[in-house]
Every structure is written in structure tokens, then in C-alpha cells.
Design a protein around this motif. Sequence first.
Motif, PDB file in Angstrom:
ATOM      1  N   ILE A 148       4.247 -11.088   1.567  1.00  0.00           N
ATOM      2  CA  ILE A 148       3.239 -10.603   0.619  1.00  0.00           C
ATOM      3  C   ILE A 148       2.768 -11.788  -0.209  1.00  0.00           C
ATOM      4  O   ILE A 148       3.567 -12.397  -0.918  1.00  0.00           O
ATOM      5  CB  ILE A 148       3.823  -9.509  -0.308  1.00  0.00           C
ATOM      6  N   ASN A 149       1.483 -12.131  -0.114  1.00  0.00           N
ATOM      7  CA  ASN A 149       0.982 -13.214  -0.942  1.00  0.00           C
ATOM      8  C   ASN A 149      -0.301 -12.865  -1.682  1.00  0.00           C
ATOM      9  O   ASN A 149      -0.862 -13.708  -2.352  1.00  0.00           O
ATOM     10  CB  ASN A 149       0.816 -14.546  -0.190  1.00  0.00           C
ATOM     11  N   ASP A 150      -0.741 -11.623  -1.597  1.00  0.00           N
ATOM     12  CA  ASP A 150      -1.914 -11.173  -2.340  1.00  0.00           C
ATOM     13  C   ASP A 150      -1.536 -10.992  -3.819  1.00  0.00           C
ATOM     14  O   ASP A 150      -0.675 -10.186  -4.148  1.00  0.00           O
ATOM     15  CB  ASP A 150      -2.414  -9.846  -1.754  1.00  0.00           C
ATOM     16  N   LYS A 151      -2.166 -11.787  -4.696  1.00  0.00           N
ATOM     17  CA  LYS A 151      -1.768 -11.781  -6.108  1.00  0.00           C
ATOM     18  C   LYS A 151      -1.945 -10.421  -6.769  1.00  0.00           C
ATOM     19  O   LYS A 151      -1.133 -10.018  -7.600  1.00  0.00           O
ATOM     20  CB  LYS A 151      -2.523 -12.860  -6.881  1.00  0.00           C
ATOM     21  N   SER A 152      -2.990  -9.703  -6.395  1.00  0.00           N
ATOM     22  CA  SER A 152      -3.222  -8.375  -6.958  1.00  0.00           C
ATOM     23  C   SER A 152      -2.100  -7.411  -6.541  1.00  0.00           C
ATOM     24  O   SER A 152      -1.594  -6.638  -7.355  1.00  0.00           O
ATOM     25  CB  SER A 152      -4.578  -7.849  -6.492  1.00  0.00           C
ATOM     26  N   LEU A 153      -1.706  -7.488  -5.275  1.00  0.00           N
ATOM     27  CA  LEU A 153      -0.621  -6.641  -4.773  1.00  0.00           C
ATOM     28  C   LEU A 153       0.698  -7.020  -5.437  1.00  0.00           C
ATOM     29  O   LEU A 153       1.463  -6.141  -5.848  1.00  0.00           O
ATOM     30  CB  LEU A 153      -0.521  -6.766  -3.250  1.00  0.00           C
ATOM     31  N   ILE A 154       0.961  -8.322  -5.558  1.00  0.00           N
ATOM     32  CA  ILE A 154       2.182  -8.775  -6.219  1.00  0.00           C
ATOM     33  C   ILE A 154       2.228  -8.241  -7.653  1.00  0.00           C
ATOM     34  O   ILE A 154       3.253  -7.762  -8.120  1.00  0.00           O
ATOM     35  CB  ILE A 154       2.287 -10.313  -6.176  1.00  0.00           C
ATOM     36  N   ARG A 155       1.087  -8.289  -8.343  1.00  0.00           N
ATOM     37  CA  ARG A 155       1.015  -7.791  -9.723  1.00  0.00           C
ATOM     38  C   ARG A 155       1.347  -6.296  -9.774  1.00  0.00           C
ATOM     39  O   ARG A 155       2.108  -5.849 -10.627  1.00  0.00           O
ATOM     40  CB  ARG A 155      -0.385  -8.059 -10.291  1.00  0.00           C
ATOM     41  N   ARG A 156       0.783  -5.520  -8.839  1.00  0.00           N
ATOM     42  CA  ARG A 156       1.038  -4.074  -8.822  1.00  0.00           C
ATOM     43  C   ARG A 156       2.510  -3.771  -8.523  1.00  0.00           C
ATOM     44  O   ARG A 156       3.102  -2.886  -9.144  1.00  0.00           O
ATOM     45  CB  ARG A 156       0.119  -3.382  -7.815  1.00  0.00           C
ATOM     46  N   ILE A 157       3.089  -4.500  -7.588  1.00  0.00           N
ATOM     47  CA  ILE A 157       4.513  -4.312  -7.273  1.00  0.00           C
ATOM     48  C   ILE A 157       5.346  -4.640  -8.499  1.00  0.00           C
ATOM     49  O   ILE A 157       6.253  -3.899  -8.867  1.00  0.00           O
ATOM     50  CB  ILE A 157       4.935  -5.177  -6.071  1.00  0.00           C
ATOM     51  N   HIS A 158       5.013  -5.747  -9.140  1.00  0.00           N
ATOM     52  CA  HIS A 158       5.774  -6.139 -10.324  1.00  0.00           C
ATOM     53  C   HIS A 158       5.698  -5.085 -11.417  1.00  0.00           C
ATOM     54  O   HIS A 158       6.699  -4.742 -12.038  1.00  0.00           O
ATOM     55  CB  HIS A 158       5.312  -7.490 -10.867  1.00  0.00           C
ATOM     56  N   GLU A 159       4.494  -4.556 -11.651  1.00  0.00           N
ATOM     57  CA  GLU A 159       4.335  -3.517 -12.676  1.00  0.00           C
ATOM     58  C   GLU A 159       5.195  -2.303 -12.349  1.00  0.00           C
ATOM     59  O   GLU A 159       5.746  -1.669 -13.250  1.00  0.00           O
ATOM     60  CB  GLU A 159       2.866  -3.133 -12.825  1.00  0.00           C
ATOM     61  N   ALA A 160       5.317  -1.984 -11.061  1.00  0.00           N
ATOM     62  CA  ALA A 160       6.107  -0.828 -10.641  1.00  0.00           C
ATOM     63  C   ALA A 160       7.605  -1.038 -10.867  1.00  0.00           C
ATOM     64  O   ALA A 160       8.327  -0.092 -11.164  1.00  0.00           O
ATOM     65  CB  ALA A 160       5.842  -0.516  -9.172  1.00  0.00           C
ATOM     66  N   ILE A 161       8.073  -2.278 -10.733  1.00  0.00           N
ATOM     67  CA  ILE A 161       9.513  -2.513 -10.829  1.00  0.00           C
ATOM     68  C   ILE A 161       9.971  -3.022 -12.187  1.00  0.00           C
ATOM     69  O   ILE A 161      11.154  -2.999 -12.490  1.00  0.00           O
ATOM     70  CB  ILE A 161      10.011  -3.491  -9.735  1.00  0.00           C
ATOM     71  N   GLU A 176      16.528  -3.210  -3.603  1.00  0.00           N
ATOM     72  CA  GLU A 176      15.655  -2.178  -4.168  1.00  0.00           C
ATOM     73  C   GLU A 176      14.233  -2.704  -4.374  1.00  0.00           C
ATOM     74  O   GLU A 176      13.263  -1.965  -4.154  1.00  0.00           O
ATOM     75  CB  GLU A 176      16.241  -1.659  -5.489  1.00  0.00           C
ATOM     76  N   ILE A 177      14.109  -3.968  -4.774  1.00  0.00           N
ATOM     77  CA  ILE A 177      12.779  -4.581  -4.914  1.00  0.00           C
ATOM     78  C   ILE A 177      12.087  -4.559  -3.549  1.00  0.00           C
ATOM     79  O   ILE A 177      10.912  -4.207  -3.442  1.00  0.00           O
ATOM     80  CB  ILE A 177      12.873  -6.014  -5.458  1.00  0.00           C
ATOM     81  N   ILE A 178      12.827  -4.918  -2.507  1.00  0.00           N
ATOM     82  CA  ILE A 178      12.286  -4.898  -1.142  1.00  0.00           C
ATOM     83  C   ILE A 178      11.790  -3.494  -0.789  1.00  0.00           C
ATOM     84  O   ILE A 178      10.696  -3.325  -0.262  1.00  0.00           O
ATOM     85  CB  ILE A 178      13.359  -5.365  -0.117  1.00  0.00           C
ATOM     86  N   GLU A 179      12.602  -2.486  -1.079  1.00  0.00           N
ATOM     87  CA  GLU A 179      12.236  -1.104  -0.738  1.00  0.00           C
ATOM     88  C   GLU A 179      10.988  -0.662  -1.480  1.00  0.00           C
ATOM     89  O   GLU A 179      10.119  -0.007  -0.895  1.00  0.00           O
ATOM     90  CB  GLU A 179      13.409  -0.148  -0.993  1.00  0.00           C
ATOM     91  N   VAL A 180      10.876  -0.978  -2.770  1.00  0.00           N
ATOM     92  CA  VAL A 180       9.679  -0.612  -3.532  1.00  0.00           C
ATOM     93  C   VAL A 180       8.465  -1.328  -2.952  1.00  0.00           C
ATOM     94  O   VAL A 180       7.412  -0.723  -2.738  1.00  0.00           O
ATOM     95  CB  VAL A 180       9.848  -0.933  -5.033  1.00  0.00           C
ATOM     96  N   ALA A 181       8.614  -2.622  -2.681  1.00  0.00           N
ATOM     97  CA  ALA A 181       7.497  -3.392  -2.136  1.00  0.00           C
ATOM     98  C   ALA A 181       7.042  -2.817  -0.799  1.00  0.00           C
ATOM     99  O   ALA A 181       5.830  -2.734  -0.517  1.00  0.00           O
ATOM    100  CB  ALA A 181       7.892  -4.860  -1.988  1.00  0.00           C
ATOM    101  N   LYS A 182       7.993  -2.373   0.024  1.00  0.00           N
ATOM    102  CA  LYS A 182       7.638  -1.777   1.327  1.00  0.00           C
ATOM    103  C   LYS A 182       6.780  -0.538   1.148  1.00  0.00           C
ATOM    104  O   LYS A 182       5.901  -0.261   1.964  1.00  0.00           O
ATOM    105  CB  LYS A 182       8.904  -1.449   2.120  1.00  0.00           C
TER     106      LYS A 182
END
Length: 70
Positions: free
Chosen positions: A37-50, A59-65
Amino acid sequence: GLTVAGSGLVFMASDGTPRNNRAQNKQFNDAMRELKINDKSLIRRIHEAISGQNLTYREIIEVAKMFIGN
């Protein structure tokens, strides 16, 4: 807090994550790299979720998936 790859994201220390900011940064970045995953917008959304969830690396892997449909 911990900034993730210049995105302005902060990852708070907690029981599920390493307390050291560099270790947290590495854990999050390693998870994103593992899933290619290298899309900055996607990384930001994943980070906000976790953020603040006290998640382990796995668990971070599972959320990102969930975000990438895996």
C-alpha cells in the motif's frame, strides 16, 4: 505522537503498539509495505481507522486488508 511518512498522521502509543515512536512508525510502515500500500490517501484513511485502537501488527494488517478488499 508519530508522523507516518510525511502524511501528518499521528499514531499514539498504547499497549498494543510499541511505546517508542520510531518502533510505531516502523510497525505501521512495515504493515503498509507488506501489503504493498503506497497511496497516501489510503494510508491516511487506514491510519485514522486504527489510531488509538491499541492494535498489534497483525491487527493493523487485518484492518488494512479490509480497506483493500482482501
